[in-house]
Design a protein around this motif. Structure first.
Motif, mmCIF file in Angstrom:
data_model
loop_
_atom_site.group_PDB
_atom_site.id
_atom_site.type_symbol
_atom_site.label_atom_id
_atom_site.label_comp_id
_atom_site.label_asym_id
_atom_site.label_seq_id
_atom_site.Cartn_x
_atom_site.Cartn_y
_atom_site.Cartn_z
ATOM 1 N N PHE A 3 1.076 4.850 10.206
ATOM 2 C CA PHE A 3 0.775 4.282 11.130
ATOM 3 C C PHE A 3 2.008 4.966 12.922
ATOM 4 C CE2 PHE A 3 -3.355 4.464 9.775
ATOM 5 C CZ PHE A 3 -3.768 5.500 9.986
ATOM 6 N N MET A 57 -7.626 11.874 8.706
ATOM 7 C CA MET A 57 -8.521 11.274 10.170
ATOM 8 C C MET A 57 -8.741 11.714 11.398
ATOM 9 S SD MET A 57 -7.540 8.319 8.450
ATOM 10 C CE MET A 57 -7.319 7.073 9.954
ATOM 11 N N MET A 91 -1.525 6.408 4.839
ATOM 12 C CA MET A 91 -0.952 7.506 5.800
ATOM 13 C C MET A 91 -0.801 6.306 6.518
ATOM 14 S SD MET A 91 -2.671 9.113 8.429
ATOM 15 C CE MET A 91 -1.369 9.909 10.113
ATOM 16 N N ASN A 100 0.282 -1.716 11.303
ATOM 17 C CA ASN A 100 -0.888 -1.888 11.614
ATOM 18 C C ASN A 100 -1.942 -3.239 10.458
ATOM 19 O OD1 ASN A 100 -1.179 -0.056 10.120
ATOM 20 N ND2 ASN A 100 -3.073 1.040 11.385
ATOM 21 N N PRO A 101 -0.730 -4.060 10.203
ATOM 22 C CA PRO A 101 -1.291 -4.509 9.479
ATOM 23 C C PRO A 101 -2.383 -5.782 9.332
ATOM 24 C CG PRO A 101 0.855 -6.120 10.107
ATOM 25 C CD PRO A 101 0.587 -4.705 11.137
ATOM 26 N N ARG A 157 -2.667 14.043 11.067
ATOM 27 C CA ARG A 157 -3.509 13.962 10.463
ATOM 28 C C ARG A 157 -4.806 14.571 10.087
ATOM 29 N NH1 ARG A 157 -4.113 9.088 14.017
ATOM 30 N NH2 ARG A 157 -6.096 9.596 14.094
ATOM 31 N N PRO A 192 -6.883 -2.782 -0.774
ATOM 32 C CA PRO A 192 -7.258 -1.188 -1.243
ATOM 33 C C PRO A 192 -8.146 -1.176 -2.168
ATOM 34 C CG PRO A 192 -5.102 -1.921 -0.096
ATOM 35 C CD PRO A 192 -5.945 -3.062 0.408
ATOM 36 N N ARG A 201 0.664 -1.192 1.593
ATOM 37 C CA ARG A 201 -0.828 -1.442 1.392
ATOM 38 C C ARG A 201 -0.670 -0.174 1.009
ATOM 39 N NH1 ARG A 201 -2.992 -2.876 6.810
ATOM 40 N NH2 ARG A 201 -2.196 -0.453 7.641
ATOM 41 N N ARG A 222 -8.843 10.079 1.170
ATOM 42 C CA ARG A 222 -8.006 9.044 1.528
ATOM 43 C C ARG A 222 -6.613 8.481 0.779
ATOM 44 N NH1 ARG A 222 -12.177 7.999 6.065
ATOM 45 N NH2 ARG A 222 -11.366 10.053 7.443
ATOM 46 N N LYS A 223 -7.791 7.703 -0.826
ATOM 47 C CA LYS A 223 -7.380 7.610 -1.732
ATOM 48 C C LYS A 223 -6.002 7.461 -2.807
ATOM 49 C CE LYS A 223 -11.051 4.247 -2.581
ATOM 50 N NZ LYS A 223 -12.290 4.099 -2.621
ATOM 51 N N PHE A 246 -11.531 -3.037 -1.695
ATOM 52 C CA PHE A 246 -12.556 -0.991 -1.449
ATOM 53 C C PHE A 246 -12.759 -1.080 -3.102
ATOM 54 C CE2 PHE A 246 -10.704 -1.426 3.020
ATOM 55 C CZ PHE A 246 -12.084 -2.740 3.048
ATOM 56 N N LEU A 284 -2.758 1.819 -3.492
ATOM 57 C CA LEU A 284 -3.846 2.587 -4.433
ATOM 58 C C LEU A 284 -3.504 4.032 -5.028
ATOM 59 C CD1 LEU A 284 -6.576 3.004 -1.854
ATOM 60 C CD2 LEU A 284 -6.718 2.186 -3.687
ATOM 61 N N LEU A 337 -12.528 11.380 12.922
ATOM 62 C CA LEU A 337 -12.852 10.284 13.779
ATOM 63 C C LEU A 337 -12.850 9.887 14.934
ATOM 64 C CD1 LEU A 337 -10.572 7.409 11.264
ATOM 65 C CD2 LEU A 337 -12.859 7.197 11.237
ATOM 66 N N ASN A 349 -5.532 14.278 5.726
ATOM 67 C CA ASN A 349 -6.474 13.366 5.386
ATOM 68 C C ASN A 349 -7.176 12.987 5.869
ATOM 69 O OD1 ASN A 349 -5.955 11.927 7.086
ATOM 70 N ND2 ASN A 349 -5.113 9.710 6.230
ATOM 71 N N VAL A 378 -13.365 9.231 1.980
ATOM 72 C CA VAL A 378 -13.349 8.445 1.013
ATOM 73 C C VAL A 378 -12.039 8.283 -0.301
ATOM 74 C CG1 VAL A 378 -13.710 6.435 -0.032
ATOM 75 C CG2 VAL A 378 -15.134 7.245 1.734
#
Lengths: 270, 321
Positions: A110, A72, A108, A114-115, A67, A127, A179, A103-104, A130, A183, A75, A70, A100
């Motif tokens: 998980f 994460m 990642m 977690n859609p 983690r 994405p 997902r 992470r593109k 965004f 990117l 957070l 990237n 930002v």
């Protein structure tokens, strides 16, 4: 030292590692959660277009480490990272890094699928939206391409507008991988992606990862040693926050140097 | 199956005085110190009392509210749509409730319109942006706002908002807009805290998913968290609206209490609640005016029930997902 392997890892079928250049190079990485020193002095390379597996018992710091790649962990308010993780000549841990953008490039996936509670196509397109992509034709093209890449297209092409939460767990996880692919990242980090899935869905994801490693650099945290043995080119064994051993999967599973590694992969603890 | 049964029966036969067997008399069930009966009696009677209260209020209000149509022979349609409320006119008194129905609905909608953006902004602030100190400061602020009596809101409205309106938009300053602002501030804490709860209920895994695909904090909040909180946010707003709809005192102090439909939001108006509180004391029981006020109360009750149905529908949809 040659260790007699027990039955549970004799299914080793890992592809022999092709020595690809190093893309990410971690050096003396220390990670703290408040006073808890979760990752200690970890140094390891991550080779391009290969699968690197991080194995080890629960709480050994492998998820924390992945983690960090990237950012994460930003957070988590109490998390603090020191050291150097080189990626294209930049230290990822540098506070000035644009997380930002990072992470593109380093996506990642998980443990729990977690859609977003939105439609299937919206999940892939978000994405891109965004980043400011508005062209509907292009969005549709990329949606189809990503879903094909993860082998989900034929299963969902008639219900792209339905909610992604209606998919099965395995389908949801493949959607999350799609997902992450939208990117076109360099690296995909997977944090125990199959531990919430049934064996059939898990093996589909493993096949998918072997396919994806032709184009992407993959780092996977796994509880399942057979899984590491089956798909990884390189394996790192973490124990109590330390990197005990890193090497090609073949070496690590057949001729581990450290006793801890040998004990763990032969199922004596963990 | 059969074997099991015989085995059980035999064990009871061997010990006829077994403590497993419960056979107490009706009275003993309640007098026994450790009896279940007492607890059950207490709990059941509380529940029945509550249900009885709601049913009897509804029944009473319905019977009283329908008197103006059954006993006094007012026309329901004229009552609901008529815009002339002159019960005190000596000849040909008229009972048109439309100005008050309109006033109540417009105060409610305007208050929701004023409150919603601020409430959702506050909710996002205390849940997403400044979790720790946002929570520490806003939570007590919300509790204080909830605790302030509505007459205080009315007084503040009267001495701050009304002069402001008079100065900037002319007229007396007592207006539909003044009432809406006061009520809007009153429902702000309710909407904020329910909205904050629904945002907190969005699983962190969705936020992680969003950040992991390179979303900024704003993108995560607007495109992922708020849509995921979706219907519970609407529930928060509807709950606030149902409170705004029922508020009487504070509105009465600033709305101007005019008995006609306002031409603009800067005109004075009246609501169902304000006209009831203003006129009830002047009416005699059994008079047409008294019955007509009960009918207004019945309208209030019906619309409140509609709000509850909407809330139930929204939360039911959320649970189904």
């Amino acid at each position: 030292m040659v260790v007699q392997l027990e039955n549970n890892v004799s299914c080793f079928t890992g592809t022999p590692a092709v020595d690809t250049p190093v893309l990410i190079d971690a050096e003396n990485v220390n990670i703290y959660y408040g006073d808890n020193h979760a990752v200690k002095q970890v140094s390891m390379p991550i080779h391009e277009k290969s699968i690197t597996a991080l194995i080890g018992p629960s709480g050994c710091g492998k998820s924390t480490f992945i983690r960090t790649i990237n950012r994460m962990n930003d957070l988590i308010a109490t998390a603090r990272c020191e050291g150097n993780i080189d990626y294209h000549g930049v230290n990822i841990l540098n506070p000035k890094v644009d997380v930002v953008q990072l992470r593109k490039e380093i996506g990642m996936v998980f443990q729990q699928p977690n859609p977003f509670p939105k439609s299937i196509s919206e999940n892939i397109q978000l994405p891109l939206k965004f980043t400011g992509e508005r062209n509907k034709k292009k969005l549709k093209e990329i949606t189809e391409k990503c879903l094909r890449q993860v082998g989900l297209w034929d299963e969902v092409k008639d219900r792209l507008d339905r909610s992604a939460t209606g998919l099965s767990g395995g389908q949801q996880q493949r959607l999350c991988i799609a997902r992450a692919l939208a990117l076109k990242p360099d690296v995909i980090l997977l944090d125990e992606p199959t531990s919430a899935l049934d064996p059939v869905s898990s093996s589909k994801i493993e096949e998918l990862l072997l396919e994806l490693k032709k184009d992407y650099t993959i780092v996977i945290v796994t509880h399942n040693m057979q899984q590491a043995a089956r798909i990884a080119d390189y394996t790192a064994f973490f124990y109590q926050g330390e990197l005990v051993e890193f090497g090609t999967t073949k070496t690590l599973f057949t001729r581990p140097e450290k006793k801890n590694t040998a004990d763990y992969i032969s199922g004596r603890f963990g | 199956m059969g074997i099991n049964k015989t085995v059980t029966r035999r064990s009871f036969e061997n010990k006829p005085e077994s403590s497993l067997l419960k056979d107490k008399g009706l009275i003993k069930r309640f007098t026994d110190r450790n009896s279940e009966g007492r607890g059950k009696l207490y709990i059941y009677s509380s529940a029945i009392l509550m249900i009885a209260a709601v049913v009897s209020i509804t029944l009473f209000l319905t019977l009283q509210g329908l008197r103006s149509f059954t006993v006094d022979h007012l026309n329901i349609w004229d009552f609901l749509t008529g815009s002339e409320w002159y019960p005190d006119r000596a000849e040909n008194p008229s009972y048109g409730a439309w100005p008050f129905v309109f006033g109540s609905i417009s105060v409610t909608l305007l208050a929701a319109l004023i409150t919603t953006p601020v409430a959702i902004g506050c909710a996002i602030f205390m849940t997403e942006v400044a979790k720790k100190w946002g929570q520490r400061i806003l939570q007590p602020v919300i509790e204080i706002l909830v605790g302030i009596p509505s007459v205080v809101y009315g007084l503040i409205g009267l001495s701050v908002i009304v002069p402001f309106m008079r100065h900037h938009f002319g007229g007396t300053g007592l207006s539909l807009l003044s009432g809406s602002i006061v009520v809007g501030i009153m429902i702000l804490p309710t909407v904020t805290s329910i909205a904050a709860d629904s945002i907190r209920a969005v699983p962190d895994s969705l936020r992680e998913a969003s950040y992991a695909i390179g979303a900024t904090q704003w993108q995560t909040i607007w495109r992922v968290v708020i849509p995921a909180a979706g219907s519970s946010l609407i529930t928060a707003i509807v709950l606030g609206m149902s409170r705004a709809f029922g508020e009487a005192l504070a509105v009465q102090m600033v709305i101007g209490n005019a008995r006609h439909v306002p031409h603009s939001i800067f005109d004075p108006a009246a609501t169902l609640t304000t006209i009831i509180t203003l006129s009830m004391g002047n009416s005699t029981t059994g008079s047409v005016l008294n019955d007509a006020l009960w009918s207004l109360g019945l309208i209030l009750l019906v619309i409140s029930y509609i709000f509850i149905v909407i809330i139930r529908f929204l939360s039911g949809r959320r649970n189904a997902r």
